[in-house]
Design a protein around this motif. Structure first.
Motif, mmCIF file in Angstrom:
data_model
loop_
_atom_site.group_PDB
_atom_site.id
_atom_site.type_symbol
_atom_site.label_atom_id
_atom_site.label_comp_id
_atom_site.label_asym_id
_atom_site.label_seq_id
_atom_site.Cartn_x
_atom_site.Cartn_y
_atom_site.Cartn_z
ATOM 1 N N ILE A 69 -1.546 48.180 77.673
ATOM 2 C CA ILE A 69 -0.577 47.332 78.380
ATOM 3 C C ILE A 69 -0.710 47.525 79.892
ATOM 4 O O ILE A 69 -0.733 46.549 80.663
ATOM 5 C CB ILE A 69 0.863 47.659 77.923
ATOM 6 C CG1 ILE A 69 1.083 47.228 76.468
ATOM 7 C CG2 ILE A 69 1.879 46.987 78.841
ATOM 8 C CD1 ILE A 69 1.023 45.731 76.250
ATOM 9 N N ILE A 70 -0.819 48.772 80.340
ATOM 10 C CA ILE A 70 -0.935 49.042 81.780
ATOM 11 C C ILE A 70 -2.239 48.479 82.332
ATOM 12 O O ILE A 70 -2.281 47.938 83.442
ATOM 13 C CB ILE A 70 -0.834 50.562 82.042
ATOM 14 C CG1 ILE A 70 0.556 51.079 81.652
ATOM 15 C CG2 ILE A 70 -1.124 50.882 83.501
ATOM 16 C CD1 ILE A 70 0.707 52.586 81.767
ATOM 17 N N ARG A 71 -3.322 48.597 81.555
ATOM 18 C CA ARG A 71 -4.620 48.082 82.012
ATOM 19 C C ARG A 71 -4.551 46.580 82.265
ATOM 20 O O ARG A 71 -5.113 46.076 83.240
ATOM 21 C CB ARG A 71 -5.690 48.390 80.965
ATOM 22 C CG ARG A 71 -7.070 47.852 81.301
ATOM 23 C CD ARG A 71 -8.096 48.249 80.258
ATOM 24 N NE ARG A 71 -7.842 47.640 78.967
ATOM 25 C CZ ARG A 71 -8.294 46.425 78.614
ATOM 26 N NH1 ARG A 71 -9.007 45.707 79.474
ATOM 27 N NH2 ARG A 71 -8.045 45.947 77.415
ATOM 28 N N GLN A 72 -3.848 45.856 81.399
ATOM 29 C CA GLN A 72 -3.792 44.400 81.515
ATOM 30 C C GLN A 72 -2.625 43.909 82.371
ATOM 31 O O GLN A 72 -2.588 42.742 82.772
ATOM 32 C CB GLN A 72 -3.695 43.793 80.108
ATOM 33 C CG GLN A 72 -4.905 44.113 79.233
ATOM 34 C CD GLN A 72 -4.687 43.748 77.778
ATOM 35 O OE1 GLN A 72 -4.707 42.576 77.437
ATOM 36 N NE2 GLN A 72 -4.471 44.740 76.928
ATOM 37 N N ASN A 73 -1.670 44.825 82.626
ATOM 38 C CA ASN A 73 -0.501 44.467 83.448
ATOM 39 C C ASN A 73 -0.245 45.604 84.433
ATOM 40 O O ASN A 73 0.720 46.379 84.272
ATOM 41 C CB ASN A 73 0.733 44.235 82.563
ATOM 42 C CG ASN A 73 0.492 43.204 81.467
ATOM 43 O OD1 ASN A 73 0.693 42.013 81.666
ATOM 44 N ND2 ASN A 73 0.046 43.675 80.304
ATOM 45 N N PRO A 74 -1.067 45.741 85.459
ATOM 46 C CA PRO A 74 -1.001 46.896 86.368
ATOM 47 C C PRO A 74 0.348 47.085 87.064
ATOM 48 O O PRO A 74 0.690 48.205 87.446
ATOM 49 C CB PRO A 74 -2.101 46.589 87.403
ATOM 50 C CG PRO A 74 -3.010 45.622 86.735
ATOM 51 C CD PRO A 74 -2.147 44.804 85.826
ATOM 52 N N SER A 75 1.119 46.007 87.211
ATOM 53 C CA SER A 75 2.386 46.113 87.940
ATOM 54 C C SER A 75 3.546 46.570 87.077
ATOM 55 O O SER A 75 4.648 46.795 87.584
ATOM 56 C CB SER A 75 2.734 44.756 88.574
ATOM 57 O OG SER A 75 2.907 43.765 87.570
ATOM 58 N N ILE A 76 3.319 46.712 85.775
ATOM 59 C CA ILE A 76 4.424 47.065 84.875
ATOM 60 C C ILE A 76 4.886 48.496 85.117
ATOM 61 O O ILE A 76 4.091 49.368 85.513
ATOM 62 C CB ILE A 76 3.996 46.878 83.399
ATOM 63 C CG1 ILE A 76 5.229 46.848 82.489
ATOM 64 C CG2 ILE A 76 3.054 47.999 82.960
ATOM 65 C CD1 ILE A 76 4.923 46.372 81.082
ATOM 66 N N ASP A 77 6.162 48.758 84.898
ATOM 67 C CA ASP A 77 6.730 50.093 85.070
ATOM 68 C C ASP A 77 6.482 50.908 83.802
ATOM 69 O O ASP A 77 7.030 50.611 82.743
ATOM 70 C CB ASP A 77 8.241 49.977 85.343
ATOM 71 C CG ASP A 77 8.870 51.317 85.703
ATOM 72 O OD1 ASP A 77 8.222 52.368 85.483
ATOM 73 O OD2 ASP A 77 10.016 51.311 86.191
ATOM 74 N N LYS A 78 5.652 51.933 83.917
ATOM 75 C CA LYS A 78 5.312 52.730 82.732
ATOM 76 C C LYS A 78 6.513 53.467 82.163
ATOM 77 O O LYS A 78 6.569 53.763 80.965
ATOM 78 C CB LYS A 78 4.184 53.712 83.056
ATOM 79 C CG LYS A 78 4.462 54.616 84.229
ATOM 80 C CD LYS A 78 3.183 55.252 84.726
ATOM 81 C CE LYS A 78 3.381 55.928 86.074
ATOM 82 N NZ LYS A 78 2.114 56.329 86.700
ATOM 83 N N ASN A 91 -14.507 53.783 79.045
ATOM 84 C CA ASN A 91 -14.862 52.625 78.222
ATOM 85 C C ASN A 91 -14.567 51.306 78.942
ATOM 86 O O ASN A 91 -15.366 50.368 78.885
ATOM 87 C CB ASN A 91 -14.095 52.674 76.896
ATOM 88 C CG ASN A 91 -14.420 51.502 75.987
ATOM 89 O OD1 ASN A 91 -15.536 51.377 75.494
ATOM 90 N ND2 ASN A 91 -13.451 50.631 75.765
ATOM 91 N N TYR A 92 -13.418 51.245 79.626
ATOM 92 C CA TYR A 92 -13.014 49.987 80.269
ATOM 93 C C TYR A 92 -13.386 49.949 81.754
ATOM 94 O O TYR A 92 -12.987 49.021 82.458
ATOM 95 C CB TYR A 92 -11.508 49.772 80.102
ATOM 96 C CG TYR A 92 -11.124 49.400 78.686
ATOM 97 C CD1 TYR A 92 -11.371 48.125 78.186
ATOM 98 C CD2 TYR A 92 -10.528 50.331 77.839
ATOM 99 C CE1 TYR A 92 -11.027 47.774 76.899
ATOM 100 C CE2 TYR A 92 -10.181 49.991 76.530
ATOM 101 C CZ TYR A 92 -10.435 48.720 76.074
ATOM 102 O OH TYR A 92 -10.096 48.380 74.783
#
Length: 207
Positions: free
Chosen positions: A172-181, A128-129
């Motif tokens: 959240i990960i899609r919009q903030n790729p550097s975040i620690d999942k 979708n994205y």
């Protein structure tokens, strides 16, 4: 009116008319017993028409909770004519199911089924994205371990909450790729999301 619509659709070339009535628990919540019984009388009329051959090519699906069905003070089983028609086949077991009876009980999804569901949702999300979120099978397993081991999970957690939290994390990960999942997984919380009205009804009946 619905019978006439059904005839119209069949004459147009369709095989039949299917009607889904979701959230049937709202009938259970009607406070006046007379009004509840009028609704249950209509359900009985629909049942009789369908099972006595008075209509064809017409399918009704009522989606409700066990409380809505089995509660003998407010649910369908409070209406004796419906109770006698909707009781489960006594020969049915968890392994041997009867899908021809009026009431088909949905079994809870197993952890393996939820895992497959989340994998499919991740594929749909990526499609979708037009992206590819960095979530592996091991990450999905870690997410499930986190959410199912939280206090209250066994009592309150439903597939809806699991799916919602999983998709929220993907967003959240899609919009903030550097975040620690792993940090996101650790922030999962479980809460009682049952409707306040239903909780109140149950409390009153327990009293």
């Amino acid at each position: 009116m619905l019978k006439n619509f059904c005839k119209l659709f069949v004459n147009m070339g369709y095989s039949g008319f299917m009607i889904n009535l979701d959230e049937a628990i709202n009938l259970y919540k009607i406070s006046t017993s007379v009004m509840r019984e009028k609704n249950y009388e209509k359900i009985l009329s629909i049942y009789n028409d369908c099972f006595q051959g008075k209509v064809a090519n017409l399918f009704f699906n009522f989606a409700g909770t066990r409380e809505f069905l089995e509660n003998e003070r407010r649910g369908l089983f409070s209406y004796q004519a419906l109770k006698s028609r909707l009781e489960t086949n006594k020969f049915e077991t968890l392994e041997v199911r009867d899908f021809a009876q009026p009431v088909i009980r949905l079994m809870p999804l197993s952890h393996n089924e939820i895992f497959v569901l989340l994998k499919k949702l991740k594929l749909i999300f990526d499609y979708n994205y037009k992206t590819e979120i960095d979530i592996s099978d091991n990450d999905i397993q870690q997410f499930m371990e986190e959410i199912f081991n939280k206090p209250g999970a066994s009592e309150f957690l439903t597939p809806r909450e699991v799916i919602r939290d999983f998709l929220n994390i993907l967003n959240i990960i899609r919009q903030n790729p550097s975040i620690d999942k792993n940090i996101l997984f650790g922030e999962i919380e479980i809460s009682d999301e049952r409707p306040d009205e239903l909780s109140l009804i149950n409390s009153i009946e327990e009293l």
